[in-house]
Design a protein around this motif. Sequence first.
Motif, PDB file in Angstrom:
ATOM      1  N   UNK A 139       2.909  14.119 -10.057  1.00 28.32           N
ATOM      2  CA  UNK A 139       2.316  14.278  -8.728  1.00 28.32           C
ATOM      3  C   UNK A 139       0.810  14.530  -8.800  1.00 28.32           C
ATOM      4  N   UNK A 140       0.349  15.065  -9.927  1.00 28.34           N
ATOM      5  CA  UNK A 140      -1.083  15.306 -10.073  1.00 28.34           C
ATOM      6  C   UNK A 140      -1.874  14.011 -10.161  1.00 28.34           C
ATOM      7  N   UNK A 141      -1.177  12.889 -10.361  1.00 25.56           N
ATOM      8  CA  UNK A 141      -1.855  11.597 -10.424  1.00 25.56           C
ATOM      9  C   UNK A 141      -2.576  11.246  -9.140  1.00 25.56           C
ATOM     10  N   UNK A 142      -2.090  11.769  -7.990  1.00 24.53           N
ATOM     11  CA  UNK A 142      -2.752  11.474  -6.710  1.00 24.53           C
ATOM     12  C   UNK A 142      -4.175  12.021  -6.665  1.00 24.53           C
ATOM     13  N   UNK A 143      -4.459  13.017  -7.509  1.00 28.69           N
ATOM     14  CA  UNK A 143      -5.814  13.578  -7.554  1.00 28.69           C
ATOM     15  C   UNK A 143      -6.816  12.587  -8.121  1.00 28.69           C
ATOM     16  N   UNK A 144      -6.336  11.559  -8.840  1.00 32.60           N
ATOM     17  CA  UNK A 144      -7.220  10.572  -9.452  1.00 32.60           C
ATOM     18  C   UNK A 144      -7.666   9.502  -8.469  1.00 32.60           C
ATOM     19  N   UNK A 449       5.791   8.366   0.435  1.00 36.33           N
ATOM     20  CA  UNK A 449       5.241   7.040   0.110  1.00 36.33           C
ATOM     21  C   UNK A 449       4.448   7.112  -1.191  1.00 36.33           C
ATOM     22  N   UNK A 450       4.843   6.314  -2.171  1.00 42.40           N
ATOM     23  CA  UNK A 450       4.191   6.332  -3.489  1.00 42.40           C
ATOM     24  C   UNK A 450       3.319   5.108  -3.733  1.00 42.40           C
ATOM     25  N   UNK A 451       3.016   4.351  -2.672  1.00 47.61           N
ATOM     26  CA  UNK A 451       2.246   3.109  -2.842  1.00 47.61           C
ATOM     27  C   UNK A 451       0.893   3.338  -3.496  1.00 47.61           C
ATOM     28  N   UNK A 452       0.254   4.467  -3.178  1.00 55.45           N
ATOM     29  CA  UNK A 452      -1.109   4.707  -3.651  1.00 55.45           C
ATOM     30  C   UNK A 452      -1.168   5.506  -4.947  1.00 55.45           C
ATOM     31  N   UNK A 453      -0.020   5.753  -5.564  1.00 50.23           N
ATOM     32  CA  UNK A 453      -0.036   6.479  -6.837  1.00 50.23           C
ATOM     33  C   UNK A 453      -0.691   5.588  -7.904  1.00 50.23           C
ATOM     34  N   UNK A 459       0.628  -0.673 -12.277  1.00 47.92           N
ATOM     35  CA  UNK A 459       1.813  -1.401 -12.702  1.00 47.92           C
ATOM     36  C   UNK A 459       2.635  -0.709 -13.775  1.00 47.92           C
ATOM     37  N   UNK A 460       2.244   0.523 -14.154  1.00 45.71           N
ATOM     38  CA  UNK A 460       2.999   1.248 -15.184  1.00 45.71           C
ATOM     39  C   UNK A 460       4.321   1.797 -14.652  1.00 45.71           C
ATOM     40  N   UNK A 461       4.374   2.066 -13.338  1.00 42.41           N
ATOM     41  CA  UNK A 461       5.598   2.580 -12.713  1.00 42.41           C
ATOM     42  C   UNK A 461       5.793   1.891 -11.370  1.00 42.41           C
ATOM     43  N   UNK A 462       7.020   1.917 -10.887  1.00 41.16           N
ATOM     44  CA  UNK A 462       7.299   1.379  -9.557  1.00 41.16           C
ATOM     45  C   UNK A 462       7.275   2.520  -8.534  1.00 41.16           C
ATOM     46  N   UNK A 463       7.212   2.155  -7.261  1.00 39.13           N
ATOM     47  CA  UNK A 463       7.244   3.161  -6.192  1.00 39.13           C
ATOM     48  C   UNK A 463       8.528   3.979  -6.269  1.00 39.13           C
ATOM     49  N   UNK A 464       9.644   3.297  -6.546  1.00 35.53           N
ATOM     50  CA  UNK A 464      10.933   3.971  -6.595  1.00 35.53           C
ATOM     51  C   UNK A 464      10.979   4.995  -7.730  1.00 35.53           C
ATOM     52  N   UNK A 465      10.370   4.687  -8.864  1.00 36.33           N
ATOM     53  CA  UNK A 465      10.360   5.617 -10.002  1.00 36.33           C
ATOM     54  C   UNK A 465       9.575   6.882  -9.681  1.00 36.33           C
ATOM     55  N   UNK A 466       8.416   6.730  -9.049  1.00 32.36           N
ATOM     56  CA  UNK A 466       7.613   7.901  -8.672  1.00 32.36           C
ATOM     57  C   UNK A 466       8.344   8.726  -7.626  1.00 32.36           C
TER      58      UNK A 466
END
Length: 516
Positions: A139-144, A449-453, A459-466
Amino acid sequence: MDLEVKGIAASPTSQAQPFSGRKKLLQQGQTSKSWAIQNPRLPVVPPLDLQSLIDSDEEEQDITPENLPAPTSKYKLKYQQYETEMKEGYKQYSQRNAEKTKSKIMQQSPRNKIDDKCVQGEEALIDTLTTLDRKALLQQGYAEIPYNAQRSTRRSDAEIVAAERKKQTVAEQVITDHLSRIRTHSTLTENMLSHKVQFDGRIISRNGRDACRELIGFFFIHDQSLTIYEYRQFGKNRTNVLPFIQKNIYSHQCGRRKGKQYQLGDFYVGGNLTFLSSDHPRLPESIKENKLLILRITNIDQIALYSLKTDSVEHEDDITSQEANDRLVLEAVQDVLKEQLLKRGVRILTGLGKYLKQLDKEGTGLLDKAAVKQALQEFHLQVSEDALESAWQVLEGHAGGKADYGEFTRAVIGEMNEYRKSFVRKAFMKLDFNKTGCVPLTDIRKCYCAKKHPQVISGHSTEEEIKLSFLETLKGACSKSDEVSYGEFEDYYEGLSIGIVNDEDFVNIVRTPWGI
């Protein structure tokens, strides 16, 4: 006549097209000169000699002029400095890369087995990350995500306008209510009522309906009284403003200042106001279940506060120095525990909340020191006996040697500031549109919504995985398998907040997946 350029034959048809276009333009009044300017003739393209582009040793030798003067000592010194700086920079770059690689390996390494028996005489901390810890850290990835200043400014401006309109509505209602009540038997005027400090507040509670109530309070200087109103909004246009705490003179109900009347110095962001529930029969039943009603000041009119403080003089007393010492005791414990919670805060705090609730068999929210110590040991949170005893003496406020374990947890572990917590409340209020205080996990799954992760974008992960990684870590906080309460939702982000230094980074983490 047929023309041929570089082996390409020009047919009569291809030759006639440009001239027919020219004739048409001349009929429209354009001169031959203007047509030539608009349609310049293509220059002859020379053949490309690829062999001339190949570097040769002879050319490299010719580039260096002969008979160059010897470099001066000043130039040699500059070159040596430059060479040293480049080497040092490359060394630091290599060290940073090595540290990053090492940290990645540490995160990806499997969790070591934990021995259930504590090692006596050692304050050893097991800091290996579990699978849930690593999923929570995603979840900290959103900070990037790059900070969009323009969009953030527009959104914050709209929020400020809405908040000011809300405060103005409440202030007008307060003045109207009190003038209508006191005009018949008092000389109090609207001018006297205007000398006040306005503040926003929230109820410290794990009950979602109570924690998300929008409260706006006023402290009046002329008689040291205060009142608190609740602002309610129904849909987009319907609003209602109702008294929550009646205007009166009140005193502290716990802590070092117990029994002392509220003064201007008690009002600041992060300060607590305590009231006896029994003194306010009109309070909701869920609030009256607790002996104390604790309100946290989340925002305050700083301009009015500053101007009124300059006019009034308040002397510091012994209680002020005692409170300062209490803060130092709690901050020392917080520093020790925060290091242990740095990357596993979500799992520990959510688990600790559930564990303490299970120990509270009577449901009073109170536990003795032995139970709290047992909970800390269960989650491998190491605190010295002296530090725990000092913190307990500060917070113990009930008969029978018990303390509010929610208050104790916030005090010894710390909590996110009110700016961060305001966004957590906004996110929950958006999810809890029925105002029940709990949100079904199906609704959370739909709204997240994980679209912006960054990992989804790369492309390393899908929305469903996050999304699944978030839901799995959130479920660990839930006492029920199909819904999340406000307290559990807050615990999740409380744990995540520990590892985030910058406030705006944390706000990005909350705002992006929930669209607030």
